[in-house]
Design a protein around this motif. Structure first.
Motif, mmCIF file in Angstrom:
data_model
loop_
_atom_site.group_PDB
_atom_site.id
_atom_site.type_symbol
_atom_site.label_atom_id
_atom_site.label_comp_id
_atom_site.label_asym_id
_atom_site.label_seq_id
_atom_site.Cartn_x
_atom_site.Cartn_y
_atom_site.Cartn_z
ATOM 1 N N VAL A 331 22.313 32.095 32.641
ATOM 2 C CA VAL A 331 21.588 32.956 31.693
ATOM 3 C C VAL A 331 21.866 32.528 30.259
ATOM 4 O O VAL A 331 22.993 32.157 29.916
ATOM 5 N N PHE A 332 20.830 32.581 29.449
ATOM 6 C CA PHE A 332 20.960 32.367 28.009
ATOM 7 C C PHE A 332 20.748 33.715 27.329
ATOM 8 O O PHE A 332 19.730 34.382 27.553
ATOM 9 N N LEU A 333 21.718 34.121 26.507
ATOM 10 C CA LEU A 333 21.627 35.373 25.768
ATOM 11 C C LEU A 333 21.155 35.098 24.345
ATOM 12 O O LEU A 333 21.831 34.421 23.573
ATOM 13 N N ALA A 334 19.980 35.597 24.018
ATOM 14 C CA ALA A 334 19.442 35.465 22.663
ATOM 15 C C ALA A 334 19.602 36.799 21.933
ATOM 16 O O ALA A 334 19.612 37.865 22.558
ATOM 17 N N TYR A 335 19.733 36.759 20.622
ATOM 18 C CA TYR A 335 19.998 37.977 19.854
ATOM 19 C C TYR A 335 19.144 37.993 18.588
ATOM 20 O O TYR A 335 18.716 36.953 18.076
ATOM 21 N N LEU A 336 18.913 39.249 18.070
ATOM 22 C CA LEU A 336 18.027 39.421 16.919
ATOM 23 C C LEU A 336 18.778 39.557 15.601
ATOM 24 O O LEU A 336 18.222 39.286 14.544
ATOM 25 N N ALA A 353 32.806 37.100 34.067
ATOM 26 C CA ALA A 353 33.773 37.688 34.997
ATOM 27 C C ALA A 353 33.165 37.878 36.380
ATOM 28 O O ALA A 353 33.884 37.961 37.380
ATOM 29 N N GLU A 354 31.846 37.943 36.435
ATOM 30 C CA GLU A 354 31.137 38.063 37.708
ATOM 31 C C GLU A 354 30.777 36.699 38.293
ATOM 32 O O GLU A 354 30.067 36.605 39.297
ATOM 33 N N GLY A 355 31.231 35.626 37.644
ATOM 34 C CA GLY A 355 30.998 34.282 38.164
ATOM 35 C C GLY A 355 29.712 33.640 37.705
ATOM 36 O O GLY A 355 29.285 32.623 38.273
ATOM 37 N N VAL A 408 16.235 45.792 33.864
ATOM 38 C CA VAL A 408 17.312 46.356 34.668
ATOM 39 C C VAL A 408 18.353 46.954 33.735
ATOM 40 O O VAL A 408 18.370 46.691 32.525
ATOM 41 N N THR A 409 19.242 47.743 34.290
ATOM 42 C CA THR A 409 20.332 48.305 33.501
ATOM 43 C C THR A 409 21.430 47.253 33.304
ATOM 44 O O THR A 409 21.478 46.243 34.012
ATOM 45 N N ARG A 410 22.304 47.552 32.365
ATOM 46 C CA ARG A 410 23.417 46.636 32.118
ATOM 47 C C ARG A 410 24.256 46.440 33.385
ATOM 48 O O ARG A 410 24.680 45.320 33.688
ATOM 49 N N ALA A 411 24.475 47.483 34.130
ATOM 50 C CA ALA A 411 25.284 47.393 35.342
ATOM 51 C C ALA A 411 24.613 46.554 36.421
ATOM 52 O O ALA A 411 25.279 46.052 37.332
ATOM 53 N N GLN A 412 23.267 46.405 36.337
ATOM 54 C CA GLN A 412 22.536 45.656 37.357
ATOM 55 C C GLN A 412 22.342 44.182 37.005
ATOM 56 O O GLN A 412 21.871 43.402 37.837
ATOM 57 N N LYS A 418 22.308 37.138 40.389
ATOM 58 C CA LYS A 418 22.845 36.467 41.569
ATOM 59 C C LYS A 418 21.813 36.447 42.685
ATOM 60 O O LYS A 418 21.633 35.432 43.372
ATOM 61 N N GLU A 419 21.117 37.569 42.854
ATOM 62 C CA GLU A 419 20.114 37.655 43.910
ATOM 63 C C GLU A 419 18.906 36.781 43.606
ATOM 64 O O GLU A 419 18.456 36.000 44.439
ATOM 65 N N GLN A 420 18.411 36.888 42.383
ATOM 66 C CA GLN A 420 17.192 36.154 42.031
ATOM 67 C C GLN A 420 17.434 34.685 41.782
ATOM 68 O O GLN A 420 16.517 33.869 41.872
ATOM 69 N N GLY A 421 18.687 34.317 41.477
ATOM 70 C CA GLY A 421 18.989 32.916 41.226
ATOM 71 C C GLY A 421 18.754 32.061 42.457
ATOM 72 O O GLY A 421 18.427 30.876 42.352
ATOM 73 N N SER A 422 18.889 32.649 43.645
ATOM 74 C CA SER A 422 18.676 31.900 44.886
ATOM 75 C C SER A 422 17.388 32.299 45.599
ATOM 76 O O SER A 422 17.078 31.794 46.667
ATOM 77 N N ALA A 423 16.638 33.238 44.992
ATOM 78 C CA ALA A 423 15.413 33.711 45.634
ATOM 79 C C ALA A 423 14.280 32.715 45.430
ATOM 80 O O ALA A 423 14.224 31.980 44.475
ATOM 81 N N THR A 424 13.352 32.706 46.363
ATOM 82 C CA THR A 424 12.189 31.835 46.256
ATOM 83 C C THR A 424 10.893 32.639 46.127
ATOM 84 O O THR A 424 9.798 32.077 46.082
ATOM 85 N N ALA A 425 11.027 33.986 46.069
ATOM 86 C CA ALA A 425 9.826 34.834 45.975
ATOM 87 C C ALA A 425 9.141 34.622 44.635
ATOM 88 O O ALA A 425 9.758 34.314 43.652
#
Length: 430
Positions: A331-336, A353-355, A408-412, A418-425
């Motif tokens: 992920v790339f975090l961009a800021y204003l 911390a979540e890898g 999504v929320t910050r907690a999500q 992680k889920e979408q990084g390997s998803a092909t949908a």
């Protein structure tokens, strides 16, 4: 005047180092399957170690080693090869007392003052392995089986296996005496071969001069004058290769460039490296090496692979490191603004911390410039952070592959990526 790298050395840059890591990781995983454990020896050794093992008549000792005196006038050398240091460690640390076969491998830099050329450097790297404590021909063959699998796993198939026997301490001296007399009749040998002729005639077979090679084909090879024990060993070695369906070619003039070899010698060569410097890796048996450097009688065999040449072949690039490819981030975090920047710093640590791999820009560039940077880092996702995201706790994630967005929320955040990084949908699951 700007300072540049020393001639014959080179930098391994991002974009190339990943391939090096893949090759090294493959060696670690595969060699362990064959019962090998890693050993790491010093880069510096006493010069006498190499003089007594490699041989004072070799080009390595006479011309190529980096040697100097320390403060106590002891002669020290940068290691030009890896086998002798491993045997020195085997003796010094008493591994021979354990009464078992030791399988050891190493990965690291070596040093020789050779003429630099493509794929050959003065500081170069080798992967090597040694089997200590047995003279069974199956051990020699197993090394080749392991190397065949190693090359297959890296999808490299463009090589030929050459094998030979250089005899033992019983049959070789008689042949060497005969060979010296036979070669002295050739008046057109090059100056290097003339010098080798007096010190160690077998080294003449290492000559790459076409005229010398033509003369050497008229000489009866050592392979045809082996003692019965060496013939039996070589025949058994070949049977093991045949049983494993290993393709090979018997090369009677293959002697290798180090004096410690006895009986089995082998090389894997690739025509893609050119007609002369075509060796990808080489090895053989060195029974007697331990005794030569003051250790107990120990049978052994091994090999070494030059990483620079191998990486060059795998990469299909004219020069290693010719193009820089940054590592892919999740992920790339961009800021204003500055408030969002501070929040991105905290958020980045939470995601790491979540890898997850996280990148952000430190230079306060425009949002447009930051998004261009996200493309350059090959990020899977981009998250733009501003006051709205901070206050609401809701973050919009953009999947860079297809531009699809989801909030999504910050907690999500971590679980979603992680889920979408390997998803092909084609659509993110919101």
């Amino acid at each position: 005047m700007k300072i540049q790298s020393i001639r014959g050395t080179h930098d391994i840059l991002p974009g190339s180092v990943e391939l090096w890591q893949q090759v090294e990781a493959t060696a670690h995983a595969l060699f362990e399957l064959y019962g090998f454990a890693e050993i790491r020896t010093p880069i510096l050794e006493e010069t006498e170690l190499f003089a007594r093992s490699i041989g004072t008549a070799t080009d390595i000792v006479q011309k190529e080693m980096y040697t100097f005196s320390d403060s106590k006038e002891k002669q020290i050398s940068l290691r030009p090869e890896g086998t002798a240091p491993v045997i020195r460690s085997y003796i010094e640390n008493g591994l021979y007392r354990e009464g078992m076969v030791h399988k050891l491998f190493y990965i690291g830099p070596m040093f020789r003052r050779e003429r630099p050329q493509k794929g050959r450097y003065r500081q170069f790297h080798q992967i090597g392995a040694e089997v200590l404590g047995t003279d069974h021909p199956a051990a020699d063959a197993e090394l080749i089986l392991m190397l065949r699998r190693f090359l297959r796993e890296l999808q490299f198939h463009d090589y030929r296996l050459l094998i030979n026997s250089v005899g033992c301490f019983e049959c070789r001296p008689t042949y060497v005496q005969w060979l010296r007399g036979a070669l002295q009749k050739f008046q057109t040998l090059c100056p290097d071969c003339r010098r080798r002729l007096e010190a160690n005639p077998l080294r003449v077979f290492d000559c790459k001069n076409p005229a010398c090679q033509e003369l050497l084909h008229r000489v009866t090879p050592l392979l045809e004058r082996l003692c019965p024990a060496c013939i039996a060993h070589f025949d058994s070695f070949r049977r093991h290769l045949d049983q494993a369906k290993v393709d090979y070619q018997v090369a009677p003039q293959l002697v290798r460039g180090l004096d410690y070899y006895v009986r089995t010698t082998f090389e894997m060569v690739s025509d893609r490296l050119g007609p002369t410097q075509n060796a990808l890796l080489g090895g053989g048996r060195y029974d007697g090496l331990s005794e030569a450097i003051g250790g107990p009688p120990t049978k052994g065999c091994g090999f070494a692979l030059g990483l620079e040449r191998f990486i060059l072949l795998l990469s299909n690039q004219e020069e290693l490191g010719a193009s820089y490819v940054p590592p892919r981030s999740t992920v790339f975090l961009a800021y204003l603004d500055d408030r969002a920047f501070q929040e991105c710093l905290r958020l980045a640590e939470e995601l790491r911390a979540e890898g997850l791999s996280v990148t952000l820009d430190f230079e306060a560039r425009s949002l447009k410039s930051q998004l261009r940077l996200a493309d350059r880092t090959r990020a899977l996702f981009t998250v733009v952070v501003g006051d709205l995201e901070i206050d609401s706790g809701q973050f919009k994630i953009k999947r860079m592959a297809d531009g699809m967005e989801c909030t999504v929320t910050r907690a999500q955040l971590a679980s979603y990526m992680k889920e979408q990084g390997s998803a092909t949908a084609s659509q993110p699951a919101c």
